[in-house]
Motif scaffolding. Sequence first.
Motif, mmCIF file in Angstrom:
data_model
loop_
_atom_site.group_PDB
_atom_site.id
_atom_site.type_symbol
_atom_site.label_atom_id
_atom_site.label_comp_id
_atom_site.label_asym_id
_atom_site.label_seq_id
_atom_site.Cartn_x
_atom_site.Cartn_y
_atom_site.Cartn_z
ATOM 1 N N SER A 10 -5.004 27.330 115.346
ATOM 2 C CA SER A 10 -5.147 28.747 115.686
ATOM 3 C C SER A 10 -3.903 29.209 116.429
ATOM 4 O O SER A 10 -3.139 28.403 116.950
ATOM 5 N N GLY A 11 -3.732 30.499 116.459
ATOM 6 C CA GLY A 11 -2.569 31.074 117.134
ATOM 7 C C GLY A 11 -1.491 31.520 116.169
ATOM 8 O O GLY A 11 -0.813 32.508 116.394
ATOM 9 N N ARG A 12 -1.288 30.743 115.129
ATOM 10 C CA ARG A 12 -0.368 31.093 114.053
ATOM 11 C C ARG A 12 -0.682 30.213 112.859
ATOM 12 O O ARG A 12 -1.350 29.185 112.991
ATOM 13 N N THR A 13 -0.168 30.606 111.716
ATOM 14 C CA THR A 13 -0.379 29.800 110.527
ATOM 15 C C THR A 13 0.489 28.552 110.556
ATOM 16 O O THR A 13 1.615 28.580 111.073
ATOM 17 N N VAL A 14 -0.056 27.455 110.031
ATOM 18 C CA VAL A 14 0.715 26.212 109.945
ATOM 19 C C VAL A 14 1.018 25.874 108.488
ATOM 20 O O VAL A 14 1.416 24.756 108.178
ATOM 21 N N SER A 15 0.848 26.837 107.600
ATOM 22 C CA SER A 15 1.028 26.568 106.167
ATOM 23 C C SER A 15 2.467 26.175 105.826
ATOM 24 O O SER A 15 2.699 25.526 104.811
ATOM 25 N N SER A 16 3.419 26.537 106.659
ATOM 26 C CA SER A 16 4.819 26.201 106.416
ATOM 27 C C SER A 16 5.259 24.935 107.130
ATOM 28 O O SER A 16 6.433 24.554 107.068
ATOM 29 N N ASN A 17 4.335 24.307 107.818
ATOM 30 C CA ASN A 17 4.648 23.102 108.582
ATOM 31 C C ASN A 17 4.110 21.850 107.904
ATOM 32 O O ASN A 17 3.109 21.886 107.203
ATOM 33 N N ASN A 18 4.772 20.732 108.178
ATOM 34 C CA ASN A 18 4.147 19.447 107.912
ATOM 35 C C ASN A 18 3.064 19.231 108.959
ATOM 36 O O ASN A 18 3.146 19.744 110.083
ATOM 37 N N MET A 19 2.037 18.459 108.581
ATOM 38 C CA MET A 19 0.964 18.157 109.512
ATOM 39 C C MET A 19 0.719 16.653 109.514
ATOM 40 O O MET A 19 0.848 16.002 108.468
ATOM 41 N N GLY A 20 0.359 16.129 110.667
ATOM 42 C CA GLY A 20 0.163 14.693 110.744
ATOM 43 C C GLY A 20 -1.073 14.306 111.530
ATOM 44 O O GLY A 20 -1.592 15.091 112.332
ATOM 45 N N TRP A 21 -1.535 13.100 111.275
ATOM 46 C CA TRP A 21 -2.585 12.465 112.062
ATOM 47 C C TRP A 21 -2.001 11.190 112.676
ATOM 48 O O TRP A 21 -1.351 10.398 111.982
ATOM 49 N N PHE A 22 -2.246 11.025 113.948
ATOM 50 C CA PHE A 22 -1.850 9.831 114.681
ATOM 51 C C PHE A 22 -3.084 9.295 115.388
ATOM 52 O O PHE A 22 -4.081 9.992 115.533
ATOM 53 N N ARG A 23 -2.996 8.056 115.856
ATOM 54 C CA ARG A 23 -4.104 7.494 116.614
ATOM 55 C C ARG A 23 -3.568 6.632 117.758
ATOM 56 O O ARG A 23 -2.445 6.147 117.706
ATOM 57 N N GLN A 24 -4.413 6.493 118.765
ATOM 58 C CA GLN A 24 -3.986 5.745 119.937
ATOM 59 C C GLN A 24 -5.150 4.989 120.546
ATOM 60 O O GLN A 24 -6.238 5.524 120.714
ATOM 61 N N VAL A 25 -4.877 3.750 120.868
ATOM 62 C CA VAL A 25 -5.816 2.881 121.580
ATOM 63 C C VAL A 25 -5.324 2.763 123.017
ATOM 64 O O VAL A 25 -4.114 2.669 123.240
ATOM 65 N N PRO A 26 -6.203 2.766 124.002
ATOM 66 C CA PRO A 26 -5.765 2.643 125.401
ATOM 67 C C PRO A 26 -4.854 1.445 125.604
ATOM 68 O O PRO A 26 -5.150 0.340 125.141
ATOM 69 N N GLY A 27 -3.730 1.691 126.250
ATOM 70 C CA GLY A 27 -2.789 0.625 126.521
ATOM 71 C C GLY A 27 -1.759 0.411 125.434
ATOM 72 O O GLY A 27 -0.853 -0.416 125.589
ATOM 73 N N LYS A 28 -1.888 1.141 124.339
ATOM 74 C CA LYS A 28 -0.932 1.011 123.236
ATOM 75 C C LYS A 28 -0.281 2.350 122.946
ATOM 76 O O LYS A 28 -0.783 3.408 123.330
ATOM 77 N N GLU A 29 0.829 2.287 122.222
ATOM 78 C CA GLU A 29 1.516 3.510 121.849
ATOM 79 C C GLU A 29 0.754 4.245 120.740
ATOM 80 O O GLU A 29 0.046 3.633 119.947
#
Length: 126
Positions: free
Chosen positions: A25-44
């Motif tokens: 929300s706030g602006r369209t992201v249709s012109s952007n790449n989008m990613g998913w990341f994940r994190q476990v406590p204590g790890k990058e």
Amino acid sequence: QVLLEESGGGLVQPGGSLRLSCAASGRTVSSNNMGWFRQVPGKEREFVAAIRYSGTTYYSAAVRGRFTISRDNAENMVYLQMNNLKPEDTAIYYCAVGRRSTITSEMMNIGRYDDWGRGTQVTVSS
């Protein structure tokens, strides 16, 4: 400024499926790449999947063949379908807005993503 909100996390048994959603929300992201990341406590925080504004997709070796990233530009949404989940998939999953100009070799680089959601917890356990 864009705001991202993830949803769809939860507790699932090994072999099960979940579908994560990311609402922008706030602006369209249709012109952007989008990613998913994940994190476990204590790890990058680590790369999971990404989708270009053009629709090209990228996956980490750990999830390729099990996860599918998609987007709905009309709804300003990004999704992560996760199948055959494993206990090692347990993490907080974050959605991020990436830079359109990112080259292929940099799509997994966390530094190429500028806006982040607060994350949604995924727990895979019997």
